[in-house]
Design an enzyme around this catalytic site. Structure first.
Site, mmCIF file in Angstrom:
data_model
loop_
_atom_site.group_PDB
_atom_site.id
_atom_site.type_symbol
_atom_site.label_atom_id
_atom_site.label_comp_id
_atom_site.label_asym_id
_atom_site.label_seq_id
_atom_site.Cartn_x
_atom_site.Cartn_y
_atom_site.Cartn_z
ATOM 1 N N GLU A 1 -0.602 -9.805 -12.336
ATOM 2 C CA GLU A 1 0.198 -9.289 -13.442
ATOM 3 C C GLU A 1 1.276 -10.308 -13.832
ATOM 4 O OE1 GLU A 1 2.744 -6.374 -11.894
ATOM 5 O OE2 GLU A 1 3.669 -5.892 -13.814
ATOM 6 N N ASP B 1 5.700 -0.399 -12.506
ATOM 7 C CA ASP B 1 4.886 -1.154 -13.466
ATOM 8 C C ASP B 1 3.644 -1.715 -12.792
ATOM 9 O OD1 ASP B 1 6.662 -0.634 -15.426
ATOM 10 O OD2 ASP B 1 7.775 -2.525 -15.185
ATOM 11 N N ASP C 1 5.967 -1.956 -7.508
ATOM 12 C CA ASP C 1 6.867 -1.044 -8.227
ATOM 13 C C ASP C 1 6.070 -0.221 -9.239
ATOM 14 O OD1 ASP C 1 6.224 -2.738 -10.253
ATOM 15 O OD2 ASP C 1 8.211 -3.631 -10.463
ATOM 16 N N ASP D 1 2.901 -6.028 -8.602
ATOM 17 C CA ASP D 1 4.158 -5.749 -7.906
ATOM 18 C C ASP D 1 4.120 -4.389 -7.222
ATOM 19 O OD1 ASP D 1 5.385 -8.087 -8.529
ATOM 20 O OD2 ASP D 1 6.286 -7.342 -10.393
#
Ligand code: 1YM
Length: 649
Positions: free
Chosen positions: A436, A513, A511, A509
């Site tokens: 990403e 997102d 997280d 990641d």
């Protein structure tokens, strides 16, 4: 020595009291312990769960015989299991042949299928107790209690051997059987039961045997939960359950059933506005994920019934046709057949081979659908409209595909520009990291071993394929690089043998997102490249969460617990040492060396393989997370939020 004794049939040895049947018992159960895989498939977690199914099957047989209405399954602390039913109770009287209580025979003699009753189809996976002795042989200990004749009879075993003869231990005013067992650590690699795995299987059985109440309880500390499953509607309820978060095209589930000689078939179906098809099939209550003759018969009859009706109702012109795939867009269907001698074929014995069942299913569906569509013309129109739209979209997708192919051929550059490919050409040795963001892509490119690791960075907002048809997917500028990099095509054309990398690693990641992009990619793979997931080619990279520095020494931690443990290790019992702990904000923040050492180096990284145990559940979750309905999604996230501890909100 055992053979010697058995040679004259009933020999009793001079040195001990063993009689022939006891020797048979020991030999039989020894064989199970020597080759457990032959009896329960494997000694991995799937085998461990199989033990429960074998005992539950006996209780289900009792329900199908009409004597049992409730089945309980409990996971205890330490992963022992109790299965209980309110049937007649396993017979306790002395068997003439062996001179032993039938209960003991059921739990100690490895009998061939059908020995204790007809080979009729009104039995589930096990044939009247066949599996009980196998479970006993593979259990460190097993206790069985039978409530019958006003008494509670109890018997105990260890690794298949009797440790307590059948004894009356109390009085009772009910009937039933209760079995508790502890799987043997000498036999299984992993002894931990998975609640969801048991729940999926038990729910399936509750649907297939409508009306039986099945209660699953997890008593293990910290994960206590319980679920009661009872579906009066049988496989109709199964279809409703699968479609729970979808939008149906018609209110009622269509149900058809029929019998022929010793076989019977029932089919339940409903169309939704989804773009994929779900067909779940069973033979004698055993799931057949590879399909077989029952599915073949169903598909042929459905296509033909739709075309016949379409023409009759003048929805289709005389020369117009809808294909099988078009007729199944948005279809949810459950097929259950029962037959006397089911032949299971295919790689995992998960495909039904009996050809007579094809004719039966096809007759039932042809007749059933013709009648239903005649009586419900508005449903008929809705379904045919959907098939016609699907046909048009398929044509558009074909054109899009061709134009992509032509464009690639003209460009001469078939691989996406963003891809940093590896040198190795043998796909079984190579890995594609889908990363990403451009900055993380840069670190990955700098850190990788370019001999076998390729990097494809993704950026910007990705298409949610849950809300798109395949013609939108071709030519999509975010997904096209993924499709071309993998090189194996898409949808019906997907050919896993052309795959350019045998490890496809999603690196995002830790997280919100990151998990969003991971879910979007997995949805895409699930809907358009299913064999990629089924073949075990898809992985999620696990980046670290913390960096700990003491002077020149640097270490990383993947969880809060690990951070605390490592920090105390680094301190080495010295409370004054300063450890500098920082949180990685994202992959992009790591330098190439850090990313290689923690997340990409095959000797040090952790990869999570994405598996597909339960296609129905996976379908539901993707629909839930990525589909139209907001309220069920909100509820799901609320219920499961505690499981995602490491998310940065
Ligand atoms: C928790 C597991 O095993 N229930 C169970 C098993 C049997 C019966 C009833 C039963 C069967 C019959 C007659 C029959 C079994 N009996 C045998 C055998 N629950 C569980 N409940 N009476 C009771 O099949 O005729 C094998 S299984 F062989 F002894 F009859």
């Amino acid at each position: 020595m055992a053979e010697d004794l058995l040679e004259n049939g009933t020999a009793v040895s001079a040195e001990n009291d063993y009689n022939a049947s006891e020797i048979q018992v020991l030999e039989g159960l020894e064989a199970v312990r020597k080759r457990p895989g032959m009896y329960i498939g494997s000694t991995s977690t799937s085998g461990l769960h199989h033990l429960v199914y074998e005992i539950v099957d006996n209780a289900i047989d009792e329900a199908l015989a009409g004597f049992c209405t409730e089945i309980g399954v409990t996971i205890h602390n330490g992963n022992s299991i109790t299965v209980t039913d309110n049937g007649r109770g396993i017979p306790v009287d002395i068997q003439a042949q062996t001179g032993k209580p039938a209960l003991e025979v059921v739990y100690t003699i490895l009998h061939a299928g059908g020995k204790f009753g007809g080979g009729g189809y009104k039995v589930s996976g096990g044939l009247h107790g066949v599996g009980a002795s196998v479970v006993n042989a593979l259990s460190e200990w097993l206790t069985v209690q039978v409530h019958k004749n006003g008494q509670i009879y109890e018997m105990k075993f260890s690794r298949g051997k009797v440790t307590q003869e059948m004894t009356v231990v109390g009085q009772t005013d009910r009937t039933g059987t209760t079995v508790t067992f502890q799987p043997d650590p000498e036999m299984f690699d992993d002894l931990v039961y998975n609640y969801d795995t048991l729940q999926t299987r038990l729910r399936e059985q509750a649907f297939l045997n409508g009306g039986i109440r099945v209660v699953l309880t997890d008593e293990r500390e910290g994960q206590e939960q319980r679920e009661e499953m009872c579906y009066e509607g049988g496989i109709r309820s199964f279809v409703e359950y699968i479609n729970e978060n979808k939008t149906p095209l018609h209110d009622d589930v269509i149900y058809m059933a029929g019998e022929q000689e010793d076989s019977m078939a029932e089919i339940a179906l409903q169309y939704t506005d989804a773009y994929n098809e779900i067909i779940v099939s069973f033979a004698n209550n055993i799931h057949t994920p590879e399909g077989g003759m029952h599915e073949t018969g169903f598909k042929a009859a459905l296509t033909s019934a739709m075309n016949t009706y379409g023409r009759k109702a003048k929805i289709l012109k005389d020369d117009e046709k809808v294909s099988g795939d078009d007729c199944r867009e948005g279809l949810t269907c459950v097929i259950s057949v029962k037959l006397t001698e089911a032949q299971f074929e295919g790689q995992t014995k998960a495909k039904l081979g009996n050809s007579e069942i094809r004719t039966l299913v096809s007759n039932v569906v042809s007749r059933g659908l013709e009648e239903y569509l005649e009586l419900n013309p508005s449903v008929g129109r809705a379904i045919l409209d959907k098939a016609l739209t699907a046909a048009r979209a398929r044509e558009a997708a074909r054109k899009a595909r061709e134009s992509v192919r032509r464009k690639n051929a003209l460009d001469g550059a078939t691989l996406p520009g963003k891809l940093s490919d590896c040198n190795e050409r043998d796909a079984s040795l190579t890995e594609l990291y889908i990363v990403e963001g451009d900055s993380a892509g840069g670190s990955a490119k700098g850190g990788r071993d370019s001999r076998f690791q390729a990097i494809l960075p993704l950026w910007g907002k990705m298409l949610n394929v849950e809300k798109a048809r395949s013609d939108k997917v071709y030519g999509n500028d975010k997904l096209n690089p993924v499709i071309t990099a993998l090189g194996a095509g898409l949808g019906e054309d997907f050919d896993v043998s052309k795959l350019r990398y045998h490890k496809v690693v999603i690196m995002a990641d830790a997280d919100v997102d990151g998990s969003h992009i991971r879910t979007l990619l997995l949805t895409f793979f699930f809907r358009f490249m299913r064999p990629l997931i089924e073949g075990g080619y898809v992985y999620a990279a696990v980046p670290p969460l913390y960096k700990l520095v003491r002077g020149k020494q640097t270490r990383v931690a993947f969880s809060d617990e690990e951070r605390d443990r490592i920090s105390s290790e680094m301190r080495g019992g010295n409370p004054n040492v300063k450890i500098d702990i920082s949180r990685f904000k994202g992959l992009g923040e790591m330098n190439p060396t850090e990313l290689w050492e923690t997340t990409m180096d095959p000797t040090r990284r952790t990869l999570k393989r994405v598996t597909l145990d339960d296609a129905v559940r996976a379908d539901q979750i993707f629909t839930l997370l990525m589909g139209e309905k907001v309220e069920p999604r909100r509820q799901y996230i609320e219920k499961n939020a505690h499981k995602v501890m490491n998310l940065d909100y």
